[in-house]
Scaffold this motif. Structure first.
Motif, PDB file in Angstrom:
ATOM      1  N   ALA A  13       0.841  -1.210   0.000  1.00 35.94           N
ATOM      2  CA  ALA A  13       0.000   0.000   0.000  1.00 35.94           C
ATOM      3  C   ALA A  13       0.872   1.254   0.000  1.00 35.94           C
ATOM      4  O   ALA A  13       0.589   2.213  -0.733  1.00 35.94           O
ATOM      5  CB  ALA A  13      -0.937  -0.016   1.207  1.00 35.94           C
ATOM      6  N   PHE A  14       1.936   1.242   0.803  1.00 34.11           N
ATOM      7  CA  PHE A  14       2.860   2.384   0.820  1.00 34.11           C
ATOM      8  C   PHE A  14       3.490   2.592  -0.557  1.00 34.11           C
ATOM      9  O   PHE A  14       3.646   3.719  -1.014  1.00 34.11           O
ATOM     10  CB  PHE A  14       3.967   2.188   1.866  1.00 34.11           C
ATOM     11  CG  PHE A  14       3.519   2.364   3.293  1.00 34.11           C
ATOM     12  CD1 PHE A  14       2.584   3.321   3.654  1.00 34.11           C
ATOM     13  CD2 PHE A  14       4.056   1.572   4.291  1.00 34.11           C
ATOM     14  CE1 PHE A  14       2.186   3.490   4.971  1.00 34.11           C
ATOM     15  CE2 PHE A  14       3.658   1.722   5.612  1.00 34.11           C
ATOM     16  CZ  PHE A  14       2.714   2.687   5.956  1.00 34.11           C
ATOM     17  N   ARG A  15       3.832   1.490  -1.215  1.00 28.34           N
ATOM     18  CA  ARG A  15       4.465   1.580  -2.538  1.00 28.34           C
ATOM     19  C   ARG A  15       3.493   2.183  -3.542  1.00 28.34           C
ATOM     20  O   ARG A  15       3.875   3.001  -4.367  1.00 28.34           O
ATOM     21  CB  ARG A  15       4.932   0.187  -2.983  1.00 28.34           C
ATOM     22  CG  ARG A  15       5.651   0.192  -4.308  1.00 28.34           C
ATOM     23  CD  ARG A  15       6.963   0.954  -4.207  1.00 28.34           C
ATOM     24  NE  ARG A  15       7.630   0.959  -5.478  1.00 28.34           N
ATOM     25  CZ  ARG A  15       8.271   2.004  -5.965  1.00 28.34           C
ATOM     26  NH1 ARG A  15       8.372   3.113  -5.278  1.00 28.34           N
ATOM     27  NH2 ARG A  15       8.848   1.932  -7.146  1.00 28.34           N
ATOM     28  N   ARG A  16       2.208   1.771  -3.469  1.00 29.68           N
ATOM     29  CA  ARG A  16       1.202   2.333  -4.373  1.00 29.68           C
ATOM     30  C   ARG A  16       1.040   3.837  -4.144  1.00 29.68           C
ATOM     31  O   ARG A  16       0.669   4.568  -5.053  1.00 29.68           O
ATOM     32  CB  ARG A  16      -0.143   1.641  -4.169  1.00 29.68           C
ATOM     33  CG  ARG A  16      -0.222   0.291  -4.833  1.00 29.68           C
ATOM     34  CD  ARG A  16      -1.631  -0.293  -4.768  1.00 29.68           C
ATOM     35  NE  ARG A  16      -1.547  -1.730  -4.838  1.00 29.68           N
ATOM     36  CZ  ARG A  16      -1.536  -2.557  -3.804  1.00 29.68           C
ATOM     37  NH1 ARG A  16      -1.648  -2.082  -2.579  1.00 29.68           N
ATOM     38  NH2 ARG A  16      -1.423  -3.843  -3.962  1.00 29.68           N
ATOM     39  N   GLN A  17       1.296   4.270  -2.917  1.00 24.82           N
ATOM     40  CA  GLN A  17       1.194   5.698  -2.591  1.00 24.82           C
ATOM     41  C   GLN A  17       2.427   6.469  -3.058  1.00 24.82           C
ATOM     42  O   GLN A  17       2.478   7.681  -2.939  1.00 24.82           O
ATOM     43  CB  GLN A  17       1.005   5.875  -1.087  1.00 24.82           C
ATOM     44  CG  GLN A  17      -0.311   5.348  -0.574  1.00 24.82           C
ATOM     45  CD  GLN A  17      -0.372   5.320   0.952  1.00 24.82           C
ATOM     46  OE1 GLN A  17       0.511   5.814   1.640  1.00 24.82           O
ATOM     47  NE2 GLN A  17      -1.427   4.714   1.466  1.00 24.82           N
ATOM     48  N   GLY A  18       3.430   5.753  -3.574  1.00 28.89           N
ATOM     49  CA  GLY A  18       4.605   6.407  -4.117  1.00 28.89           C
ATOM     50  C   GLY A  18       5.832   6.369  -3.231  1.00 28.89           C
ATOM     51  O   GLY A  18       6.874   6.942  -3.567  1.00 28.89           O
ATOM     52  N   MET A  19       5.757   5.678  -2.105  1.00 24.04           N
ATOM     53  CA  MET A  19       6.897   5.602  -1.190  1.00 24.04           C
ATOM     54  C   MET A  19       7.971   4.683  -1.792  1.00 24.04           C
ATOM     55  O   MET A  19       7.663   3.654  -2.380  1.00 24.04           O
ATOM     56  CB  MET A  19       6.426   5.064   0.164  1.00 24.04           C
ATOM     57  CG  MET A  19       7.409   5.296   1.291  1.00 24.04           C
ATOM     58  SD  MET A  19       6.789   4.689   2.887  1.00 24.04           S
ATOM     59  CE  MET A  19       5.571   5.915   3.284  1.00 24.04           C
ATOM     60  N   ALA A  20       9.229   5.055  -1.635  1.00 23.54           N
ATOM     61  CA  ALA A  20      10.354   4.265  -2.147  1.00 23.54           C
ATOM     62  C   ALA A  20      10.581   3.031  -1.265  1.00 23.54           C
ATOM     63  O   ALA A  20      10.300   3.061  -0.062  1.00 23.54           O
ATOM     64  CB  ALA A  20      11.618   5.117  -2.176  1.00 23.54           C
ATOM     65  N   ALA A  69      11.370   0.150   4.010  1.00 23.83           N
ATOM     66  CA  ALA A  69      12.239  -0.708   4.825  1.00 23.83           C
ATOM     67  C   ALA A  69      12.576  -0.033   6.154  1.00 23.83           C
ATOM     68  O   ALA A  69      12.572  -0.685   7.202  1.00 23.83           O
ATOM     69  CB  ALA A  69      13.514  -1.056   4.050  1.00 23.83           C
ATOM     70  N   GLN A  70      12.861   1.260   6.118  1.00 23.28           N
ATOM     71  CA  GLN A  70      13.151   1.991   7.351  1.00 23.28           C
ATOM     72  C   GLN A  70      11.935   2.008   8.275  1.00 23.28           C
ATOM     73  O   GLN A  70      12.065   1.846   9.484  1.00 23.28           O
ATOM     74  CB  GLN A  70      13.566   3.431   7.035  1.00 23.28           C
ATOM     75  CG  GLN A  70      14.948   3.541   6.460  1.00 23.28           C
ATOM     76  CD  GLN A  70      15.278   4.980   6.068  1.00 23.28           C
ATOM     77  OE1 GLN A  70      14.421   5.855   6.075  1.00 23.28           O
ATOM     78  NE2 GLN A  70      16.535   5.209   5.716  1.00 23.28           N
ATOM     79  N   ARG A  71      10.766   2.165   7.701  1.00 16.63           N
ATOM     80  CA  ARG A  71       9.540   2.224   8.495  1.00 16.63           C
ATOM     81  C   ARG A  71       9.307   0.903   9.245  1.00 16.63           C
ATOM     82  O   ARG A  71       8.868   0.908  10.382  1.00 16.63           O
ATOM     83  CB  ARG A  71       8.364   2.525   7.584  1.00 16.63           C
ATOM     84  CG  ARG A  71       7.071   2.755   8.332  1.00 16.63           C
ATOM     85  CD  ARG A  71       6.041   3.255   7.360  1.00 16.63           C
ATOM     86  NE  ARG A  71       6.132   4.707   7.308  1.00 16.63           N
ATOM     87  CZ  ARG A  71       5.089   5.507   7.362  1.00 16.63           C
ATOM     88  NH1 ARG A  71       3.888   5.000   7.443  1.00 16.63           N
ATOM     89  NH2 ARG A  71       5.234   6.798   7.322  1.00 16.63           N
ATOM     90  N   PHE A  72       9.615  -0.233   8.598  1.00 14.73           N
ATOM     91  CA  PHE A  72       9.411  -1.545   9.225  1.00 14.73           C
ATOM     92  C   PHE A  72      10.680  -2.076   9.907  1.00 14.73           C
ATOM     93  O   PHE A  72      10.653  -3.159  10.481  1.00 14.73           O
ATOM     94  CB  PHE A  72       8.915  -2.569   8.201  1.00 14.73           C
ATOM     95  CG  PHE A  72       7.494  -2.328   7.751  1.00 14.73           C
ATOM     96  CD1 PHE A  72       6.438  -2.557   8.617  1.00 14.73           C
ATOM     97  CD2 PHE A  72       7.225  -1.863   6.483  1.00 14.73           C
ATOM     98  CE1 PHE A  72       5.128  -2.335   8.211  1.00 14.73           C
ATOM     99  CE2 PHE A  72       5.928  -1.637   6.072  1.00 14.73           C
ATOM    100  CZ  PHE A  72       4.873  -1.872   6.934  1.00 14.73           C
ATOM    101  N   ASN A  73      11.790  -1.328   9.758  1.00 10.00           N
ATOM    102  CA  ASN A  73      13.059  -1.722  10.360  1.00 10.00           C
ATOM    103  C   ASN A  73      13.521  -3.109   9.885  1.00 10.00           C
ATOM    104  O   ASN A  73      13.881  -3.981  10.677  1.00 10.00           O
ATOM    105  CB  ASN A  73      12.965  -1.671  11.899  1.00 10.00           C
ATOM    106  CG  ASN A  73      14.341  -1.628  12.526  1.00 10.00           C
ATOM    107  OD1 ASN A  73      15.303  -1.158  11.913  1.00 10.00           O
ATOM    108  ND2 ASN A  73      14.448  -2.124  13.746  1.00 10.00           N
ATOM    109  N   VAL A  74      13.472  -3.281   8.535  1.00 10.71           N
ATOM    110  CA  VAL A  74      13.933  -4.537   7.908  1.00 10.71           C
ATOM    111  C   VAL A  74      14.826  -4.166   6.729  1.00 10.71           C
ATOM    112  O   VAL A  74      14.787  -3.031   6.243  1.00 10.71           O
ATOM    113  CB  VAL A  74      12.754  -5.412   7.421  1.00 10.71           C
ATOM    114  CG1 VAL A  74      11.920  -5.928   8.576  1.00 10.71           C
ATOM    115  CG2 VAL A  74      11.886  -4.683   6.411  1.00 10.71           C
ATOM    116  N   PRO A  75      15.655  -5.104   6.257  1.00  8.50           N
ATOM    117  CA  PRO A  75      16.484  -4.804   5.084  1.00  8.50           C
ATOM    118  C   PRO A  75      15.627  -4.531   3.835  1.00  8.50           C
ATOM    119  O   PRO A  75      14.511  -5.050   3.701  1.00  8.50           O
ATOM    120  CB  PRO A  75      17.301  -6.089   4.885  1.00  8.50           C
ATOM    121  CG  PRO A  75      17.221  -6.816   6.183  1.00  8.50           C
ATOM    122  CD  PRO A  75      15.938  -6.424   6.811  1.00  8.50           C
TER     123      PRO A  75
END
Length: 137
Positions: A24-31, A36-42
């Protein structure tokens, strides 16, 4: 999703709800890096989740053609070897277009054909027998 498809997909470090949120974040245009930073994963883990995104196709490459059984038999009879039906249909339609173009070039100097006589119109099409209902004799 089938169990087989699920088994073939790689494991990702995100829970299914998190993966859905990442898409969903990607569809909103997030890189991917921001996600990855938001979820703290690689980033690689986020990319695995994003690869599974469905993307809309602007135009379908094939469709379903609803035809009579007689037309289907005709197309099957016209197949060359083991070619797929879509290829046979493309070839037949291309041939029809070329024939019509040739007929229109030849017919440009000729007068328009006369209307069909009623008895001719009731007769079944001889090119594709079985396509039209049989006329009473």
């Amino acid at each position: 999703m089938s169990r087989r498809t699920q088994a073939l997909r790689p494991d990702i470090a995100l829970e299914p709800k998190e993966a859905a949120k990442a898409r969903a974040f990607r569809r909103q245009g997030m890189a991917p890096g921001e996600i990855a930073q938001r979820f703290n994963v690689p980033v690689e883990e986020v990319e695995k989740a994003l690869v599974q995104m469905r993307s809309p196709r602007p135009e379908s490459t094939r469709g379903t053609l609803n035809v009579t059984l007689a037309a289907h038999r005709f197309v099957l009879a016209e197949r060359q070897g083991e070619e797929p039906l879509w290829q046979t249909m493309d070839r037949l339609l291309d041939e029809l277009i070329r024939l019509r173009q040739g007929a229109s070039r030849q017919g440009a100097a000729k007068p328009a054909p006369a209307a069909r006589k009623p008895r001719d119109a009731a007769r079944a099409d001889e090119l594709l027998p079985g396509l039209l209902p049989e006329a009473p004799h």
